[in-house]
Design an enzyme around this catalytic site. Structure first.
Site, PDB file in Angstrom:
ATOM      1  N   LYS A  43       0.832  -1.208   0.000  1.00 10.89           N
ATOM      2  CA  LYS A  43       0.000   0.000   0.000  1.00 10.89           C
ATOM      3  C   LYS A  43       0.866   1.257   0.000  1.00 10.89           C
ATOM      4  CE  LYS A  43      -0.429   0.449   5.024  1.00 10.89           C
ATOM      5  NZ  LYS A  43      -1.351   0.652   6.149  1.00 10.89           N
ATOM      6  N   TYR A 278      15.162  31.443   3.819  1.00 10.52           N
ATOM      7  CA  TYR A 278      14.046  32.176   4.406  1.00 10.52           C
ATOM      8  C   TYR A 278      14.208  32.326   5.921  1.00 10.52           C
ATOM      9  CZ  TYR A 278      11.368  31.517   0.062  1.00 10.52           C
ATOM     10  OH  TYR A 278      10.935  31.540  -1.236  1.00 10.52           O
TER      11      TYR A 278
END
Length: 385
Positions: A43, A278
């Site tokens: 999965k 940043y």
């Protein structure tokens, strides 16, 4: 240097070692209890490793079943040629019953609406459809108590093409602790459920509760089907599980299969006192050389790794500097000679004698190794190696 041709126009890629995936399956299957079969869980894009690469390697390693979470994952396996039984462990909405029956998956059920829809679809198709009831043993997710389970089996019995195949459950606290008392109580409840169903005239042919940790630690949980999740990819469910496994006198050397690479986009000289990225979260204390890497949090390289992680360049660790951006990040290569644009960079995996593990990345970003690999963008190429 240049990116492999298989990456197309991408700037990073994952190498998946097929032999490692097959090795992990063989290792665990060799220690299964007699009569038990092994299901490999593929999965979530095979825990980030690429579903098509993974299921094929698992089949080569001897996996008997494949486990998915949804029908679109089952379709991907079937379209790729998978002929193993496919266990759909997640919720299938009633409106998708016809597709589920056509695919022939083994489906988890835990409500009447699902069973009624599957019953109608299987009757219309005159095709048997196998159902596995999810039991609630203490995780409080999907699942039913024994009274509701018996009522559901009775409904299944009303439809000529529905087959009550068995029961399953999931451990809540076997991975993250060395105290397995809660898991023991769950196992006791699971066994009691199976006995009660049989006593009520509904014999249980298939039982599945073992996850990766239980498959390694407790042979008595293997029953007819054990489910191998993260260990199939060479990673341990937790440090506690690894400690518990070390008490078992068996050869349990798992092999991680994924390496995530990118390249250097630019190298720039930065003066002392310069801020990087940043928020001005990092300031150089001396003249530095900074490598710009074209990978960021959009790609799955967590922003939480800012100013904490390392990458590998020329076989040496280079610390990440500044905040990780959406599509790029920066690493300090001051102490690494001759770094140039186009050079290989390892974000996760080994290079020469150094390595960055999923567990290390998880520790730096305050999460678990499962999230590290599953968060790597699905559109980043996975290349079998």
């Amino acid at each position: 240097m240049s990116l492999p041709i298989e990456t197309g126009l991408h700037r990073s890629y994952c190498l998946i070692e097929r032999n490692a995936l097959a090795h992990n399956i063989r290792l665990v299957k060799a220690n299964l209890a007699p009569g038990a079969k092994l299901a490999a869980v593929v999965k979530s894009n095979a825990y980030g490793h690429g579903c098509r690469i993974a299921w094929r390697a698992f089949a080569e390693g001897g996996a008997d079943w494949m486990c998915v979470d949804s029908l679109h994952e089952a379709v991907e396996l079937i379209d790729d040629g998978c002929t193993c039984p496919i266990f759909n462990m997640g919720y299938i909405p009633p409106q998708h019953a016809r597709e589920a029956v056509a695919l022939g998956v083994h489906a988890i059920v835990y409500n009447q609406e699902q069973v009624m829809a599957f019953g109608a679809a299987s009757s219309a198709a005159t095709k048997p459809f196998r159902l596995i009831i999810k039991l609630e043993t203490g995780t409080q997710r999907q699942g039913l108590g024994i009274k509701e389970a018996i009522d559901l089996v009775k409904t299944i019995a009303r439809f000529p093409y529905l087959v009550f195949e068995g029961i399953c459950s999931h451990f809540a606290n076997i991975e993250d602790t060395t105290d397995h008392s809660y898991a023991r109580e769950q196992l006791r409840a699971f066994n009691q459920f199976a006995e009660t169903l049989t006593q009520n005239g509904y014999p249980v042919k298939l039982r599945s509760i073992a996850n990766s940790a239980a498959t390694i630690l407790w042979p008595e949980t293997h029953f007819e089907l054990a489910r191998m999740g993260i260990t199939a990819y060479g990673m341990w469910p937790s440090g506690e599980c690894r400690v518990s496994a070390q008490r078992i006198p068996k050869d349990l050397v798992l092999r991680p299969a994924l390496t995530w690479k990118t390249i250097v986009a630019q190298v720039k000289d930065v003066p002392a006192g310069a801020f990087i990225g940043y928020g001005c979260s990092y300031q150089t204390t001396h003249p530095s050389r900074i490598a710009i890497l074209p990978v960021g949090y959009f790609d799955g390289y967590h922003r939480a790794l800012s100013n904490l992680a390392h990458v590998l360049v020329h076989g040496r660790r280079a610390p990440v500097r500044g905040r990780i951006c959406m599509n790029m990040c920066m690493a300090d290569v001051t102490d690494i000679e001759n770094v140039c644009p186009g050079d290989d960079v390892v974000l996760l995996g080994a290079q020469q004698n150094e390595k960055i593990t999923a567990e290390q990345l998880a520790s730096w970003s305050h999460t678990i190794n499962y999230e590290i690999t599953t968060q790597i963008q699905a559109n980043i190429p996975r290349i079998p190696n």
